[in-house]
Design a protein around this motif. Structure first.
Motif, mmCIF file in Angstrom:
data_model
loop_
_atom_site.group_PDB
_atom_site.id
_atom_site.type_symbol
_atom_site.label_atom_id
_atom_site.label_comp_id
_atom_site.label_asym_id
_atom_site.label_seq_id
_atom_site.Cartn_x
_atom_site.Cartn_y
_atom_site.Cartn_z
ATOM 1 N N SER A 214 16.034 17.455 -19.577
ATOM 2 C CA SER A 214 15.746 17.558 -18.044
ATOM 3 C C SER A 214 16.587 16.833 -17.283
ATOM 4 C CB SER A 214 14.198 17.616 -18.023
ATOM 5 O OG SER A 214 13.817 16.319 -17.880
ATOM 6 N N ASN A 215 16.146 16.914 -16.057
ATOM 7 C CA ASN A 215 16.895 16.184 -14.870
ATOM 8 C C ASN A 215 15.739 15.502 -14.208
ATOM 9 O OD1 ASN A 215 19.416 17.043 -15.145
ATOM 10 N ND2 ASN A 215 19.135 18.792 -13.966
ATOM 11 N N HIS A 216 14.419 15.346 -14.835
ATOM 12 C CA HIS A 216 13.462 14.671 -14.306
ATOM 13 C C HIS A 216 13.894 13.024 -14.155
ATOM 14 C CE1 HIS A 216 11.332 18.273 -14.347
ATOM 15 N NE2 HIS A 216 11.152 18.161 -15.589
ATOM 16 N N VAL A 217 13.462 12.398 -13.229
ATOM 17 C CA VAL A 217 13.590 10.866 -13.074
ATOM 18 C C VAL A 217 12.443 10.139 -13.482
ATOM 19 C CG1 VAL A 217 15.453 11.312 -11.494
ATOM 20 C CG2 VAL A 217 13.109 10.696 -10.450
ATOM 21 N N ALA A 218 11.051 10.900 -13.468
ATOM 22 C CA ALA A 218 9.912 10.173 -13.932
ATOM 23 C C ALA A 218 9.136 11.168 -14.739
ATOM 24 C CB ALA A 218 9.125 9.864 -12.801
ATOM 25 N N VAL A 219 8.476 10.844 -15.640
ATOM 26 C CA VAL A 219 7.740 11.859 -16.708
ATOM 27 C C VAL A 219 6.420 10.920 -17.077
ATOM 28 C CG1 VAL A 219 7.847 12.718 -18.933
ATOM 29 C CG2 VAL A 219 10.008 12.442 -17.838
ATOM 30 N N GLY A 220 5.455 11.779 -17.045
ATOM 31 C CA GLY A 220 4.029 11.364 -17.373
ATOM 32 C C GLY A 220 3.535 12.133 -18.492
ATOM 33 N N GLY A 221 2.491 11.860 -19.201
ATOM 34 C CA GLY A 221 1.833 12.393 -20.030
ATOM 35 C C GLY A 221 0.264 12.511 -19.750
ATOM 36 N N PRO A 222 -0.561 13.083 -20.577
ATOM 37 C CA PRO A 222 -2.004 12.986 -20.620
ATOM 38 C C PRO A 222 -2.658 11.626 -20.881
ATOM 39 C CG PRO A 222 -1.601 14.214 -22.231
ATOM 40 C CD PRO A 222 -0.340 13.927 -21.804
ATOM 41 N N ASN A 223 -4.012 11.453 -20.489
ATOM 42 C CA ASN A 223 -4.523 10.046 -21.112
ATOM 43 C C ASN A 223 -5.940 10.813 -21.565
ATOM 44 O OD1 ASN A 223 -6.425 9.178 -18.792
ATOM 45 N ND2 ASN A 223 -4.698 10.165 -17.858
ATOM 46 N N ILE A 224 -6.211 10.500 -22.905
ATOM 47 C CA ILE A 224 -7.529 10.947 -23.459
ATOM 48 C C ILE A 224 -8.515 9.618 -23.828
ATOM 49 C CG2 ILE A 224 -8.204 12.497 -25.309
ATOM 50 C CD1 ILE A 224 -5.614 13.779 -25.130
ATOM 51 N N ILE A 225 -9.586 9.905 -23.733
ATOM 52 C CA ILE A 225 -10.687 8.991 -24.264
ATOM 53 C C ILE A 225 -10.810 8.864 -25.796
ATOM 54 C CG2 ILE A 225 -12.538 10.430 -24.082
ATOM 55 C CD1 ILE A 225 -14.300 8.218 -23.214
ATOM 56 N N PRO A 226 -10.645 7.852 -26.258
ATOM 57 C CA PRO A 226 -10.617 7.615 -27.604
ATOM 58 C C PRO A 226 -12.052 8.076 -28.214
ATOM 59 C CG PRO A 226 -10.016 5.641 -26.760
ATOM 60 C CD PRO A 226 -10.299 6.601 -25.600
ATOM 61 N N ALA A 227 -12.106 8.804 -29.233
ATOM 62 C CA ALA A 227 -13.457 9.123 -29.966
ATOM 63 C C ALA A 227 -14.422 8.149 -30.089
ATOM 64 C CB ALA A 227 -12.922 9.864 -31.041
ATOM 65 N N GLU A 228 -14.097 6.857 -30.156
ATOM 66 C CA GLU A 228 -14.916 5.825 -30.813
ATOM 67 C C GLU A 228 -15.697 5.222 -29.649
ATOM 68 O OE1 GLU A 228 -10.590 4.143 -30.527
ATOM 69 O OE2 GLU A 228 -11.668 5.872 -31.413
ATOM 70 N N ASP A 229 -15.096 5.740 -28.188
ATOM 71 C CA ASP A 229 -15.886 4.943 -27.203
ATOM 72 C C ASP A 229 -17.405 5.371 -27.084
ATOM 73 O OD1 ASP A 229 -13.644 3.812 -26.600
ATOM 74 O OD2 ASP A 229 -13.500 4.516 -24.385
ATOM 75 N N GLY A 230 -18.181 4.979 -26.642
ATOM 76 C CA GLY A 230 -19.685 4.911 -26.281
ATOM 77 C C GLY A 230 -20.014 6.248 -25.666
ATOM 78 N N TYR A 231 -21.399 6.173 -25.496
ATOM 79 C CA TYR A 231 -21.970 7.341 -24.608
ATOM 80 C C TYR A 231 -21.551 7.532 -23.250
ATOM 81 C CZ TYR A 231 -26.105 8.913 -21.811
ATOM 82 O OH TYR A 231 -26.820 9.432 -20.823
ATOM 83 N N ILE A 232 -21.739 6.327 -22.518
ATOM 84 C CA ILE A 232 -21.581 6.151 -21.060
ATOM 85 C C ILE A 232 -20.098 6.305 -20.950
ATOM 86 C CG2 ILE A 232 -21.484 4.822 -18.973
ATOM 87 C CD1 ILE A 232 -23.875 3.461 -19.888
ATOM 88 N N ALA A 233 -19.284 5.780 -21.675
ATOM 89 C CA ALA A 233 -17.557 6.100 -21.373
ATOM 90 C C ALA A 233 -17.395 7.492 -21.527
ATOM 91 C CB ALA A 233 -17.125 5.095 -22.313
ATOM 92 N N THR A 234 -17.871 8.298 -22.619
ATOM 93 C CA THR A 234 -17.663 9.664 -22.750
ATOM 94 C C THR A 234 -18.114 10.309 -21.465
ATOM 95 O OG1 THR A 234 -17.975 9.342 -25.026
ATOM 96 C CG2 THR A 234 -18.224 11.523 -24.265
#
Length: 874
Positions: free
Chosen positions: A409-429
């Motif tokens: 592509s001709n994009h000059v910036a690219v990002g992606g998703p950020n997902i919570i790790p499964a091992e994080d606790g109750y409040i973080a989820t």
């Protein structure tokens, strides 16, 4: 079916499971490199070949790097045992009568559910099981016949039946573009059969499917090409780029249709299609070699001449999580990168932790996040800088997916998703499923308006060109600002759905509250710099669509519409979601709480003057709307697992977070000046108000010819420089520019140009003020309440409401005068532009009597300031 003695059936340790956008087996990412198998002419009571033929087929598959097989009927045990011998996983199709109106008869419906469940039980826990497919391409006409909701409900019933029989087995449904609108978010992962025969169309449609899938894996359950009509070489060519595109675009895998040309359907051998990688005699076609070669380097087929990345991690007191970040960076499967850690004056053990790893450490005094990111930028050697937060860690193929997007592509910036790790606790989820998180905003399926800074890559030369990150943003908002500046410079930002990072969320309510207050401050700073992107209430209006979990869903009053095409003929059928309008979006804003507070205040005045007790229902409704939106959002917009959904503790906390998050944002916004009553841009000048007719401004330009669009862009930029909120006229508008500075009014202007030859132009700009009927109604209502309260001798209430009325009148008049003054300044500031000739001239209009306000021009590049002042007085 029962497992025979000595059968090669292992149990839970070999089960495939989901992690983010991918499938895993034995703690290793598993890309599905599969082929479809069957259906075959019935033999010995099954729709499969003889055992010797299956053995030969599986042996050839394993030898050629194929690791999965898709069947369309429940396989016999010996087939699963052979698959285990050759390390093949089987996607088990559970067939039923989906091409008829299967929901008409309740007995038939129950029989389908029973047979699906029995099919799962027959294969339960076998080591060769990849997943179960509870259906395959229910025809669009059948879905249209019953309606979207009934089909979704029935498929969910089949899903639950399969899960009851094998709780740890993965369950999916194989969809098709004609019914892509089905909401099947309850599935473990998504499958689509896709036959598109150009790389551009396939690439674009995979991006669309990823956005429909969200954080779930995407598998293409059928791709292929008929060699009978297209030829063996063409089949090989198409299969090569199809597979490269599928994996490069971040799919968890694919199945080639089919392994062999043999195909039995409807009681007949199909002989006028040849989709197989081998023919009926198992002689390989050229397509088999193409498939082998294209699958050798997954996910990125071309590992040569890859761009060099500089990964920048900025940290302030990040000792609790930065070890995970660095461990993840060390596991990246990419050979051309460096890691720079900028320690922004940390007071904990961050620097000592970083020194244990082979990375470059730069320590500075604490100057904030933007400054740290700029330090990383200036020290980066790579062509591309990839920023990741110190509380995140990347997927091993993170850089490969980013590289794929830059290469293609001709994009000059690219990002992606950020997902919570499964091992994080109750409040973080719960926080991960609450509003205010780092989400991406997409203008199209592939072009982003915003990508979060925790997963943000950009070409270094472009980042330097736009001035890097603005140091005014010390903890948040810098990524939004830099995205807008990149787009303003004429570039585009891309998004790759599988270039993911695992991002820890706040693990306490106090930390979440503090974060959201900080985001409120960042919004206030952004509004000062980008006022045109905020509405009158101070709410950011994204042009694109927000993707992710946790954002608040409005109470819908309009039903979604499905684009079926005339007579249901559309090849790609999708959901159209009617806009609810501005009034429905107001309760989504933090400022809604100010309305509730106001209604509560007015209701309390009812204890002093009884008629105002009628406001109590309004106050209660305003609070009820907040609660209902929170409940809807917590139930429909979360990534909770099935177990978490059934737990009593998750949803109540998510609802609470939906309620308190706007309050935290509102506190941060108001504290730093982002209020609904704020006043940006030019001050009001009462002489500029227009009550009954528009006013005209003129401008004479000589030796500096410009097109009308260029002139309008200059007016627009002048208004932006005044911090006015500017809007361009649309396709059906008779005005060119609109500005709004407050609640109660807008000013609009239209430009026309007279051409006088020899690069001489006479600009005429007509402007007028649109007075808010809502504002006038509020003033009248407030005044009437004050009068009636006085007539009823409720002097305290009358005095309070009268004061409110006077304040509204003052605000109303000031807003109207301000917007008019903005347009005047936006236009008259054109006179400060130098001409090409550089001559000093005072240009009077040809006939000053034809206008009410004449604009005079001084043109001299570098002219003394005193001359400009004198000219402005003429």
């Amino acid at each position: 079916m029962t497992h025979s003695p000595g059968a090669l059936a292992n149990f839970i340790s070999d089960r495939v499971y989901i992690k983010g956008k991918f499938l895993y087996s034995r703690n290793k990412k598993m890309y599905i490199k599969g082929v479809t198998y069957g259906t075959f002419k019935p033999s010995n009571g099954t729709q499969y070949p003889e055992l010797a033929v299956i053995k030969k087929d599986f042996e050839m598959m394993a030898a050629n790097g194929i690791n999965c097989v898709r069947t369309y009927t429940v396989p016999p045990l010996y087939l699963l045992d052979l698959a285990s011998v050759y390390n093949l996983k089987v996607m088990v199709g559970l067939p039923w009568e989906q091409h008829i109106t299967f929901l008409d008869d309740q007995t038939n419906k129950k029989d389908i559910v029973r047979r699906v469940q029995e099919g799962v039980k027959d294969c339960k826990k076998h080591s060769a099981i990849l997943c179960y497919a509870i259906g395959n391409e229910i025809p669009a006409s059948i879905v249209r016949w019953y309606g979207k909701a009934k089909i979704e409900a029935f498929l969910k019933e089949l899903y639950n039946a399969a899960k009851e029989a094998d709780p740890q087995g993965l369950v999916t449904y194989v969809n098709y573009p004609t019914t892509e609108y089905l909401n099947l978010s309850f599935l473990d992962f998504d499958c689509f059969n896709v036959y598109l025969e150009t790389p551009e169309k396939l690439s674009s449609y995979i991006s669309r499917l990823h956005n429909l899938c969200g954080e779930r894996p995407l598998v293409l359950a059928e791709i292929g090409l008929d060699s009978l009509r297209n030829g063996d070489e063409k089949q090989a060519e198409v299969m090569n780029w199809q597979i490269k595109t599928v994996f490069g675009k971040g799919c968890a895998g694919m199945f080639v249709f089919a392994w062999t040309d043999e195909w039995w359907r409807g009681g007949f051998e199909i002989e006028d299609w040849n989709f197989g990688l081998v023919d009926r005699q198992r002689t390989p076609k050229p397509a088999l070699s193409a498939v082998i070669n294209s699958m050798q380097a997954i996910p990125l087929s071309n590992q040569k001449n890859l761009p060099f990345f500089s990964i920048v991690v900025c940290s302030y007191n990040g000792s609790a999580t930065i070890k995970d970040t660095l461990e993840g960076l060390m596991k990246l499967q990419y050979g051309n990168y460096e890691v720079i850690v900028v320690d922004d004056g940390s007071k904990d053990d961050t620097a000592n932790i970083v020194r244990r790893y082979p990375v470059k450490l730069i320590s500075t005094r604490n100057k904030g996040l933007s400054s740290a990111r700029n330090t990383g930028m200036y020290n980066a050697k790579g062509d591309i800088i990839a920023y990741i937060d110190d509380d995140a860690y990347p997927d091993p193929h993170w850089l490969q997916y980013l590289a794929y997007t830059y290469i293609n592509s001709n994009h000059v910036a690219v990002g992606g998703p950020n997902i919570i790790p499964a091992e994080d606790g109750y409040i973080a989820t719960c926080v991960a499923n609450a509003p205010g998180g780092p989400v991406h905003v997409l203008a199209t399926d592939e072009i982003a308006e915003h990508i979060p800074g925790c997963n943000f890559s950009v070409r270094k030369n472009v980042l330097v060109q736009v001035g890097g990150f603005d140091p005014v943003y010390t903890s948040a908002g810098d990524d939004v600002d830099v995205c807008w500046r990149i787009q303003e410079a004429g570039y585009t930002i891309g998004f790759h759905p599988s270039a993911l990072v695992w991002h820890h969320r706040r693990n306490s309510l106090k930390a979440y509250w503090k974060q959201q207050k900080g985001y409120g401050k960042a919004e206030a700073l952004l509004e000062r710099k980008w006022p045109q992107k905020y509405n009158a209430f101070g709410h950011l209006e994204w042009a694109g669509r927000i993707y992710g979990n946790g954002f608040t869903i409005p109470i819908k009053t309009k039903k979604d519409k499905i684009f079926h095409g005339t007579w249901g003929s559309a090849l790609f059928q999708s959901v159209y979601e009617p806009a609810e309008g501005f009034s429905k979006s107001i309760p989504l804003m933090p400022e809604w709480y100010l309305f509730s507070i106001f209604f509560g205040f007015m209701a309390c005045l009812g204890f002093l003057w009884k008629p105002l007790l009628l406001v109590w229902p309004v106050f209660i409704v305003s609070i009820t709307v907040i609660i209902i939106q929170a409940i809807i959002s917590a139930s429909k917009n979360s990534s909770l697992t099935k177990v978490q959904h059934t737990s009593w503790k998750y949803r109540p906390l998510i609802i609470l977070l939906h309620i308190i998050q706007p309050l935290a944002r509102l506190k941060g916004r108001i504290t730093h000046g982002l209020t609904p009553w704020r006043m940006r841009a030019a001050n009001g000048n009462m002489s500029n108000l227009t009550f009954f007719r528009p006013r005209l401004l003129t401008h004479w330009s000589e030796g500096n010819w410009k097109g009308s669009e260029t002139w309008l862009e200059e007016i627009e930029q002048n208004l932006i420089a005044l911090q006015a909120r500017v809007k361009r006229g649309g396709d059906f508008d008779r005005w060119d520019i609109q500005t709004r500075n407050g609640f109660f009014s807008t000013a609009k202007g239209v430009l026309t140009i007279e051409e006088h030859g020899a690069q001489k132009q006479y600009l005429k700009f007509r402007y007028w003020v649109n007075y808010s009927k809502t504002g006038i109604s509020l003033i009248i209502l407030s005044a009437l309440i004050a009068v009636f309260a006085a007539l009823d001798h409720s002097w305290v209430v009358s005095f309070i409401i009268a004061g409110l009325t006077i304040g509204l009148i003052g605000k109303y008049v000031f807003d109207c005068a301000s917007v008019a003054n903005c347009l005047i300044k936006g236009f008259t500031n054109l006179s400060k532009e130098p001409t090409k000739t550089g001559e000093l001239k005072f240009i009077d209009v040809a006939d000053p009597n034809e206008v009410e306000n004449a604009s005079y021009v001084l043109r001299k590049e570098g002219a003394p300031k005193v001359l400009k002042q004198q000219a402005s007085k003429i």
